[in-house]
Design an enzyme around this catalytic site. Structure first.
Site, short mmCIF file in Angstrom:
data_model
loop_
_atom_site.label_atom_id
_atom_site.label_comp_id
_atom_site.label_asym_id
_atom_site.label_seq_id
_atom_site.Cartn_x
_atom_site.Cartn_y
_atom_site.Cartn_z
N ASP A 225 3.12 -2.90 6.28
CA ASP A 225 1.74 -3.12 5.80
C ASP A 225 1.40 -2.08 4.74
OD1 ASP A 225 0.29 -0.67 7.25
OD2 ASP A 225 1.77 -1.50 8.62
N ASP A 227 -1.28 -0.17 5.03
CA ASP A 227 -2.30 0.60 5.73
C ASP A 227 -3.68 0.00 5.41
OD1 ASP A 227 -2.81 2.59 7.64
OD2 ASP A 227 -3.45 3.99 6.09
N1 LIG Z 1 -0.47 1.63 8.78
C1 LIG Z 1 0.14 2.25 9.79
N2 LIG Z 1 -0.31 3.43 10.25
C2 LIG Z 1 0.33 4.07 11.25
N3 LIG Z 1 1.41 3.60 11.87
C3 LIG Z 1 1.89 2.43 11.45
N4 LIG Z 1 2.95 1.71 11.86
C4 LIG Z 1 3.02 0.60 11.11
N5 LIG Z 1 2.00 0.57 10.21
C5 LIG Z 1 1.29 1.71 10.40
#
Ligand SMILES: Nc1ncnc2[nH]cnc12
Ligand SMILES: CSC[C@H]1O[C@H](OP(=O)(O)O)[C@H](O)[C@@H]1O
Length: 307
Positions: A225, A227
């Site tokens: 992703d 975030d």
């Molecule tokens: N955006 C994110 N923040 C923290 N841990 C994660 N693991 C996968 N995506 C994450």
């Protein structure tokens, strides 16, 4: 200590050392692991996350452990990191490949890409800081928190298997946050301004303790992703993480299998294998007996057995 051999230029006998695989979110088993035995191990730090699965990939003995447990029962804060590292070292593990889901903090690091980090920034607050203490102080070097040789091996393998259109990034800073809630947008922007590439919740704690346990550590970070900072992408959710992990799962397993074959062929030595050589501060005669006993697994190569 065993005498130096061509396989162990720094004096550690790596000819029978085992490879540890730490499976993260979405990776609760290791495909291609043969002749599996499940080992329930008690440690001086309590129980590990789950039973450890000892098996073989080719001729290399491999120990798999799901860091959150096979049913994902431990939060990133609750993972029993000390017990996990003690258990792995007690089984003769000298290399760890960590598989982890991460969010991307940079445009060019895209979901479904992978990244082999070379640095950390630690923003956790409730993690074990050391395997030592209780009358035995150790200060290991941690300027290079990942093993360069193992990371190179992992990066080479991953790059050779990445499908068209997906990239393997070499190097980059992994921001380790406490969780379990994901970051606020202001935090995400702050970490971007620090030039961090990816964000996760587990690897810094693990790598720090692996260094104290004299185990070489490298991470395959699977980007799931953006975030919550990206204007054109929805903010991270567990659903998004799992969907992208599933899309990458069989590739990740393939990468680990090929990496294991290379580890078997190369048995790379690492400065991590001697991390305690100049780190043990307390003279052994001043260490309480209970602590000598508890930490014998780590001190024996330098101080001999404690009887
Ligand atoms: N955006 C994110 N923040 C923290 N841990 C994660 N693991 C996968 N995506 C994450
Ligand atoms: C399920 S999203 C957050 C979760 O995923 C990552 O886990 P791991 O590092 O074990 O793959 C992240 O660190 C969080 O624990």
């Amino acid at each position: 200590m065993s005498s130096p051999t061509p396989n162990s230029p720094n004096g550690i006998d790596l000819s029978r050392a085992r490879l540890g695989i730490l499976g993260g979110s979405g990776l609760y088993a290791m495909e291609g692991l043969e002749d599996i035995q499940e080992l329930t191990i008690e440690t001086p730090y309590g129980a590990p996350s789950d039973a450890l699965r000892l098996g073989r990939i080719g001729d290399l003995e491999v120990v798999f452990l799901a860091r959150h447990g096979r049913h994902h029962s431990h939060t990133p804060t609750e993972v029993p990191y000390q017990a996990n590292l003690w258990a792995l070292r007690s089984l003769g593990v000298r290399w760890i490949l960590s598989l982890s889901a991460v969010g991307s903090l940079q445009e060019q690091v895209r979901p479904l890409d992978m990244l082999v980090p070379d640095q950390f920034i630690d923003r956790t607050q409730q993690r074990p800081l050391t395997l030592f203490g209780e009358g035995l102080v150790a200060h290991v070097a941690f300027a290079e928190p990942f093993c360069p040789a193992l990371s190179r091996l992992l990066g080479d393998v991953a790059e050779s298997l990445m499908p068209e259109g997906r990239k393997l990034h070499r190097g980059g800073t992994y921001l380790c946050m406490e969780g379990p809630a994901f970051s606020t947008r202001a935090e995400s922007e702050l970490y971007r301004s620090w030039d961090c590439q990816v964000i996760g919740m587990t690897n810094h704690t693990e790598a720090r303790l692996a260094r104290e346990a004299e185990i070489a550590y490298a991470t395959l970070a699977m980007v799931t992703d953006y975030d919550c900072w990206h204007q054109e992408h929805a903010s991270v959710t567990v659903e998004m993480v799992i969907a992208n992990l599933q899309a990458n799962a069989s590739l990740a397993q393939q990468i680990v299998r090929l990496a294991a074959q290379r580890v078997e062929a190369q048995r790379p030595s690492s400065s991590a294998h001697q991390a305690l050589r100049h780190a043990l501060m307390t003279p052994k005669e001043h260490v309480p007996a209970a602590t000598r006993r508890k930490l014998e697994l780590f001190t024996a190569p330098y101080w001999g057995p404690f009887s």
